[in-house]
Structures are given as structure tokens and as C-alpha cells.
Enzyme design. Sequence first.
Site, PDB file in Angstrom:
ATOM      1  N   HIS A   7       0.850  -1.203   0.000  1.00 17.51           N
ATOM      2  CA  HIS A   7       0.000   0.000   0.000  1.00 17.51           C
ATOM      3  C   HIS A   7       0.880   1.246   0.000  1.00 17.51           C
ATOM      4  CE1 HIS A   7      -2.692   2.884   2.353  1.00 17.51           C
ATOM      5  NE2 HIS A   7      -3.362   2.657   1.238  1.00 17.51           N
ATOM      6  N   GLU A  34      -0.087  -0.678  -4.605  1.00 18.95           N
ATOM      7  CA  GLU A  34      -1.143   0.309  -4.784  1.00 18.95           C
ATOM      8  C   GLU A  34      -0.469   1.660  -4.697  1.00 18.95           C
ATOM      9  OE1 GLU A  34      -4.200   3.158  -2.960  1.00 18.95           O
ATOM     10  OE2 GLU A  34      -2.183   2.653  -2.330  1.00 18.95           O
ATOM     11  N   ASP A  36      -1.346   6.244  -5.425  1.00 25.32           N
ATOM     12  CA  ASP A  36      -2.382   7.256  -5.621  1.00 25.32           C
ATOM     13  C   ASP A  36      -1.889   8.295  -6.633  1.00 25.32           C
ATOM     14  OD1 ASP A  36      -4.015   6.400  -3.090  1.00 25.32           O
ATOM     15  OD2 ASP A  36      -1.968   6.710  -2.363  1.00 25.32           O
ATOM     16  N   HIS A  49      -0.378  10.663  -1.995  1.00 24.12           N
ATOM     17  CA  HIS A  49      -1.688  10.349  -1.423  1.00 24.12           C
ATOM     18  C   HIS A  49      -2.573  11.578  -1.250  1.00 24.12           C
ATOM     19  CE1 HIS A  49      -4.733   9.687   1.661  1.00 24.12           C
ATOM     20  NE2 HIS A  49      -4.867   8.533   1.050  1.00 24.12           N
ATOM     21  N   GLU A 108      -4.756   4.111  -7.945  1.00 30.38           N
ATOM     22  CA  GLU A 108      -5.939   4.756  -7.377  1.00 30.38           C
ATOM     23  C   GLU A 108      -5.995   6.197  -7.872  1.00 30.38           C
ATOM     24  OE1 GLU A 108      -6.445   4.947  -3.046  1.00 30.38           O
ATOM     25  OE2 GLU A 108      -8.013   6.441  -3.379  1.00 30.38           O
TER      26      GLU A 108
HETATM   27  O1  G3P Z   1      -6.639   2.014  -2.568  1.00 29.99           O
HETATM   28  C1  G3P Z   1      -6.734   1.558  -1.243  1.00 29.99           C
HETATM   29  C2  G3P Z   1      -6.532   2.653  -0.254  1.00 29.99           C
HETATM   30  O2  G3P Z   1      -5.333   3.304  -0.569  1.00 29.99           O
HETATM   31  C3  G3P Z   1      -7.666   3.628  -0.208  1.00 29.99           C
HETATM   32  O3  G3P Z   1      -7.500   4.629   0.757  1.00 29.99           O
HETATM   33  O4  G3P Z   1      -6.867   6.831   1.568  1.00 29.99           O
HETATM   34  O5  G3P Z   1      -5.188   4.987   1.601  1.00 29.99           O
HETATM   35  O6  G3P Z   1      -5.877   6.038  -0.551  1.00 29.99           O
HETATM   36  P1  G3P Z   1      -6.319   5.659   0.843  1.00 29.99           P
HETATM   37 MG    MG Z   2      -4.827   4.779  -1.944  1.00 34.76          MG
END
Ligand code: G3P
Ligand code: MG
Length: 240
Positions: A7, A34, A36, A49, A108
Site C-alpha cells: 500500500h 497500490e 495514488d 496520497h 488509485e
Molecule cells: O486504494 C486503497 C486505499 O489506498 C484507499 O485509501 O486513503 O489509503 O488512498 P487511501
Molecule cells: Mg490509496
Amino acid sequence: MSIILGHRGASGYAPENTLEAFRLAMDMGADGFELDVHLSRDGELIVMHDETVDRTTDGSGQIQSFTLKELKRLDASNGMPQYKGAKIPTLGELYDLIRDTRHLVNVEIKTDQIVYPGIAEKVLKLEQEKGMEGRILYSSFNHYTLQELRQIKPDVKYGILYSDGLFEPWKYAKSIGAAYIHPHWRTLLYPGMIEGSLAAGIGINPWTVNDEGIMELCIRHGIGVITNYPDKALAIRDTK
Ligand code: G3P
Ligand code: MG
């Protein structure tokens, strides 16, 4: 078999959403990560993020108010002195880093607070330019963005992000062309959630699974694990 994704990279150990964190996740043996994305003022796909640079860098202000050149001057080590000098990456730089590997990327698209114009088109164009087809899974809390992706590329793969107790989420996922649900891990505990989704052919990639008991649950059901600690999830998977 469960797919294990770091993550924001292996963000439990290295500054989130930096190439250092992605490299570390790969070194640990993760299947991918993952991350962002946002758009800079000059329209570059920026991996970070938050909507602002305040929390994770030594700068302040909204990503969309900086050019890429300005963003590159910031230190993204996020309070980890051993990573001083880490830079904010672009999505293209990450794709260059992993081009010759088989790692998967869950991109994401961060349009839940700011709807960046043209971001859906840009991510799809970059995927094609960098030869990443088949390795990218998109997700967003903004499901309108997912529909935009689908309008541009009808066979695009995406997962719906959500946090709360959506009832029978596989039905909704199917209705909007999503191959996956990306729920908060807590919702895995609702009755029939995992079984219902899998029976409907909808994959599950929960976040952010940092608890080893929940990792175990995911691995037992063969569903995805999005975690800050890919090494811990891999160790559990290895014992199965
Ligand atoms: O994509 C999973 C997770 O990253 C979603 O929440 O706020 O960590 O981007 P966040
Ligand atoms: Mg995320």
C-alpha cells in the site's frame, strides 16, 4: 492465490508513494503495489496520497498548484531520515522502473476531492505508451471517474473503492462494470461478503490490511491483500 500489494509501496518501512517504497516492496517479494495519483499544474501524473504536499514533504500547498519541476525540489522522505532526498515520483517514472518486471500496479485515481480534468484519459494513454497493458488495475472512490475510464477503454479493469457497509456490493460492482471491489477490510467481516463476491465472480482487494489476523483471513480465502507491510503478508502466504 492471494495477490499481495504494498500500500503506497512498502510504506510501513519507507516513505509512502516514493520509488524507494516501491523498490522495497519488490525486494520483499510483493506481487505489486497500490499508489495514488493526482495532476500537477502542468498536467503531469503525480504519485502522492494527499491533495496537498504538506504532510509528506517539506513543502506546502496543493499538488495542482505546483509544476512538476517545482514538485521535484521537495523532499518526500516524510520524517524518515534514512530516506532524506527521496523525491515525489511521476507515474511514468514508476512505470519505467518496473517495465522489465512482472509487478502489478493498482492505480488509485484521487478524484474524490478534486476532479482533475482529463486524468482518466492521461492514465490510459500512459499505460499504453509505457507498454503496461494487462498490469494495471484502476480504482477510485469516485465511481464517475471509473465510468470515464470505461468510456475511453471498454475492457479496462477497475475496482470500486468504498469504506462502509455497502450491501451485496458485488451486485453494484457488476452494474457498473467493475471486476473488483476494493473495500475497507472491516467490511470483510459482514455476513456473506467474501463468499457472495467470489460466487458472483467479483474479486476482492481489501485495504489497508495491516493486522496479521485479517491477512490470514484474506489469504485463506485467496483474496487480495493491500498492506503497508507486504513482508508480513508474504510470510503468512508462504506458510500455506
Ligand atoms: O486504494 C486503497 C486505499 O489506498 C484507499 O485509501 O486513503 O489509503 O488512498 P487511501
Ligand atoms: Mg490509496
